[in-house]
Structures are given as structure tokens and as C-alpha cells.
Design a protein around this motif. Structure first.
Motif, PDB file in Angstrom:
ATOM      1  N   SER A   1      -7.882   3.004   2.580  1.00  0.00           N
ATOM      2  CA  SER A   1      -8.459   2.508   1.324  1.00  0.00           C
ATOM      3  C   SER A   1      -7.398   1.814   0.476  1.00  0.00           C
ATOM      4  CB  SER A   1      -9.115   3.645   0.542  1.00  0.00           C
ATOM      5  OG  SER A   1      -8.172   4.506  -0.055  1.00  0.00           O
ATOM      6  N   TYR A   2      -6.190   2.355   0.453  1.00  0.00           N
ATOM      7  CA  TYR A   2      -5.118   1.711  -0.310  1.00  0.00           C
ATOM      8  C   TYR A   2      -4.655   0.421   0.362  1.00  0.00           C
ATOM      9  CZ  TYR A   2      -4.583   5.533  -3.630  1.00  0.00           C
ATOM     10  OH  TYR A   2      -4.802   6.445  -4.641  1.00  0.00           O
ATOM     11  N   GLN A   3      -4.676   0.398   1.682  1.00  0.00           N
ATOM     12  CA  GLN A   3      -4.357  -0.849   2.380  1.00  0.00           C
ATOM     13  C   GLN A   3      -5.347  -1.933   1.997  1.00  0.00           C
ATOM     14  OE1 GLN A   3      -4.413   0.875   6.348  1.00  0.00           O
ATOM     15  NE2 GLN A   3      -2.191   0.668   6.535  1.00  0.00           N
ATOM     16  N   ASN A   4      -6.609  -1.552   1.882  1.00  0.00           N
ATOM     17  CA  ASN A   4      -7.651  -2.489   1.476  1.00  0.00           C
ATOM     18  C   ASN A   4      -7.503  -2.901   0.016  1.00  0.00           C
ATOM     19  OD1 ASN A   4     -10.767  -2.424   0.206  1.00  0.00           O
ATOM     20  ND2 ASN A   4     -10.468  -3.779   1.962  1.00  0.00           N
ATOM     21  N   ILE A   5      -7.227  -1.938  -0.854  1.00  0.00           N
ATOM     22  CA  ILE A   5      -7.086  -2.209  -2.289  1.00  0.00           C
ATOM     23  C   ILE A   5      -5.949  -3.180  -2.558  1.00  0.00           C
ATOM     24  CG2 ILE A   5      -6.402  -1.163  -4.494  1.00  0.00           C
ATOM     25  CD1 ILE A   5      -7.939   1.392  -3.472  1.00  0.00           C
ATOM     26  N   LEU A   6      -4.807  -2.987  -1.881  1.00  0.00           N
ATOM     27  CA  LEU A   6      -3.610  -3.778  -2.162  1.00  0.00           C
ATOM     28  C   LEU A   6      -3.438  -4.969  -1.231  1.00  0.00           C
ATOM     29  CD1 LEU A   6      -1.276  -0.775  -2.948  1.00  0.00           C
ATOM     30  CD2 LEU A   6      -1.767  -2.654  -4.520  1.00  0.00           C
ATOM     31  N   GLY A   7      -4.204  -5.036  -0.150  1.00  0.00           N
ATOM     32  CA  GLY A   7      -4.136  -6.185   0.747  1.00  0.00           C
ATOM     33  C   GLY A   7      -2.900  -6.223   1.616  1.00  0.00           C
ATOM     34  N   ILE A   8      -2.296  -5.065   1.878  1.00  0.00           N
ATOM     35  CA  ILE A   8      -1.143  -4.977   2.791  1.00  0.00           C
ATOM     36  C   ILE A   8      -1.325  -3.760   3.689  1.00  0.00           C
ATOM     37  CG2 ILE A   8       0.449  -6.126   1.200  1.00  0.00           C
ATOM     38  CD1 ILE A   8       1.665  -3.382   0.578  1.00  0.00           C
ATOM     39  N   ASN A   9      -0.602  -3.735   4.802  1.00  0.00           N
ATOM     40  CA  ASN A   9      -0.721  -2.634   5.753  1.00  0.00           C
ATOM     41  C   ASN A   9       0.452  -1.673   5.749  1.00  0.00           C
ATOM     42  OD1 ASN A   9      -3.250  -3.458   6.825  1.00  0.00           O
ATOM     43  ND2 ASN A   9      -2.221  -4.996   8.098  1.00  0.00           N
ATOM     44  N   ASN A  10       1.590  -2.073   5.180  1.00  0.00           N
ATOM     45  CA  ASN A  10       2.806  -1.266   5.241  1.00  0.00           C
ATOM     46  C   ASN A  10       2.642   0.012   4.414  1.00  0.00           C
ATOM     47  OD1 ASN A  10       5.571  -0.286   4.528  1.00  0.00           O
ATOM     48  ND2 ASN A  10       6.169  -2.032   5.800  1.00  0.00           N
ATOM     49  N   ILE A  11       2.554   1.145   5.103  1.00  0.00           N
ATOM     50  CA  ILE A  11       2.278   2.419   4.440  1.00  0.00           C
ATOM     51  C   ILE A  11       3.416   2.823   3.508  1.00  0.00           C
ATOM     52  CG2 ILE A  11       1.868   4.880   4.831  1.00  0.00           C
ATOM     53  CD1 ILE A  11       0.525   4.143   7.452  1.00  0.00           C
ATOM     54  N   LYS A  12       4.657   2.597   3.943  1.00  0.00           N
ATOM     55  CA  LYS A  12       5.790   2.980   3.097  1.00  0.00           C
ATOM     56  C   LYS A  12       5.841   2.148   1.822  1.00  0.00           C
ATOM     57  CE  LYS A  12       8.756   4.783   6.786  1.00  0.00           C
ATOM     58  NZ  LYS A  12      10.055   4.658   7.494  1.00  0.00           N
ATOM     59  N   SER A  13       5.523   0.870   1.918  1.00  0.00           N
ATOM     60  CA  SER A  13       5.513   0.016   0.728  1.00  0.00           C
ATOM     61  C   SER A  13       4.455   0.477  -0.266  1.00  0.00           C
ATOM     62  CB  SER A  13       5.254  -1.441   1.120  1.00  0.00           C
ATOM     63  OG  SER A  13       6.331  -1.969   1.862  1.00  0.00           O
ATOM     64  N   ILE A  14       3.290   0.875   0.264  1.00  0.00           N
ATOM     65  CA  ILE A  14       2.227   1.362  -0.620  1.00  0.00           C
ATOM     66  C   ILE A  14       2.644   2.670  -1.270  1.00  0.00           C
ATOM     67  CG2 ILE A  14      -0.162   2.162  -0.729  1.00  0.00           C
ATOM     68  CD1 ILE A  14      -0.743   0.277   1.647  1.00  0.00           C
ATOM     69  N   GLY A  15       3.251   3.558  -0.498  1.00  0.00           N
ATOM     70  CA  GLY A  15       3.721   4.830  -1.049  1.00  0.00           C
ATOM     71  C   GLY A  15       4.743   4.626  -2.152  1.00  0.00           C
TER      72      GLY A  15
END
Length: 210
Positions: A134-148
Motif C-alpha cells: 500500500s505504501y509502494q502504491n501511495i508513494l509510487g516507488i518500490n524501494n522498501i528501505k526508502s519508504i521506511g
């Protein structure tokens, strides 16, 4: 529109539902556009901060996660808490819209499954993977560490400005990255309450530990 007016708006359209003041809930028969119907209970306690909690009360939908039911509570699984907050602040701005755009679509999807053995549309996986998706979709990126890292930054009250480098590491400013889309995605990301962000960080830890 206050909650009482929203409830009355629902009752005027969905004649099979009744409102119960003592439990702050709606229940009864919810008719779908194709003539099908479901018996439901819609608990309004946490609305409008989050989606209402909805139960299909006749047992038509099995109590299984792969049927989009939370097995611990028996309630319907629509989307993640983070995505529900964004939807409530952007598109789903009334109880009537929640019922017609979220609940009815969910039930229509179940009816499709009963006939075809598969859903006409899926959203996210269950558990930690679904939260991350869901966060990948919200932010439009796939990198999990960057989202974290972005979530931790928010929790520390740091925020990106439009002239800062974009969170996707493209080298462009947030304002110009992906033709401005990442700026809009980040604006929606900031609609998520810190309590939700803090809870969801654990799911990122679970996925990274796999």
C-alpha cells in the motif's frame, strides 16, 4: 456534513438499512445495483478517522483471509489503514460514498467470486506484505528501505519541501520529479496519521527480515 446528517443521507437512499443509536451502527439489507443483496452491520465508532468496521452477518462470505475477511474479528477487509485515511481525505468524503464506493464494490467483487471462483479485481496481499504494497502504491516507488526512511522522517517531524531532492533518489527535486506526480504522492502520504505510520513500520521490519 455532520455524522447525523450523513446517516440520514444513507437511510434516504438505502431503505433496507436502519440506524441504531445505542451502538452507533447501521444494519440490515444492503441492495446492490444488480439486484443482489447482503445482510450487513456497519459500525461507525472509528469513522471518520478510519473506515467504519463492516460485517457481512449471514455468513455468506467465509471467515477466511483469502476471502478478504479478518479472521480474528470477522469484519470485512477493504484496504489498509493508511490507504483508508487518504481516501477519506480525498475521495470518500461522506458515509454514503463509503457505502457506495467501498462496501458495495467489495460485495460486488464477492458476488463475482461466487460465480467465477476468482475476484474481478484485487488490491493488496494480506498481512505485512499488503501494508508494504500500500505504501509502494501511495508513494509510487518500490524501494522498501526508502519508504521506511521516509516514514521515520515523518515521525521525527521532518518533511520534504518542493525544492528538496525527491525521495525516489532520481536526482530531481520533489516538484519536478515524475512530472510533479511524486509531489502529489508525498502530499497524500502526509495525510496519514503518525499513529498509523508508527504501527505500520513494524510491518516493514517484518518484510525486511524475511
Amino acid at each position: 456534513m455532520d455524522i447525523n446528517k450523513q446517516v440520514q443521507e444513507v437511510l434516504a437512499i438505502h431503505k433496507g438499512l436502519d440506524y441504531h443509536l445505542e451502538s452507533n451502527s447501521l444494519s440490515g439489507e444492503l441492495f446492490l445495483p444488480d439486484g443482489d443483496s447482503y445482510q450487513v452491520e456497519i459500525q461507525l465508532e472509528r469513522y471518520p478517522e478510519l473506515f467504519p468496521v463492516v460485517f457481512e452477518t449471514e455468513g455468506r462470505i467465509p471467515n477466511k483471509m483469502d476471502r478478504h475477511i479478518y479472521t480474528d474479528t470477522g469484519s470485512c477487509c477493504f484496504t489498509t489503514a493508511a490507504k483508508s485515511q487518504i481516501l477519506l481525505k480525498t475521495k470518500i468524503k461522506s458515509l454514503l460514498l463509503f457505502i457506495e464506493e467501498i462496501v458495495v464494490r467489495y460485495l460486488e467483487n464477492n458476488s463475482f467470486y461466487e460465480i467465477n471462483g476468482e475476484y474481478s479485481f484485487e488490491e493488496y496481499d494480506h498481512g505485512s506484505n499488503g501494508v508494504v504494497q500500500s505504501y509502494q502504491n501511495i508513494l509510487g516507488i518500490n524501494n522498501i528501505k526508502s519508504i521506511g526512511r521516509l516514514m521515520i522522517q515523518r515521525l521525527k517531524n521532518d518533511k520534504l519541501r518542493i525544492r528538496d531532492l525527491c525521495y525516489c533518489n532520481s536526482g530531481y527535486t520533489l516538484k519536478k520529479c515524475s512530472h510533479g506526480k511524486h509531489s502529489e504522492y508525498y502530499r497524500q502520504f502526509r495525510m496519514i496519521d503518525k499513529r498509523i505510520l508508527s504501527n505500520d513500520l513494524q510491518h516493514f521490519s517484518n518484510v525486511l527480515a524475511l
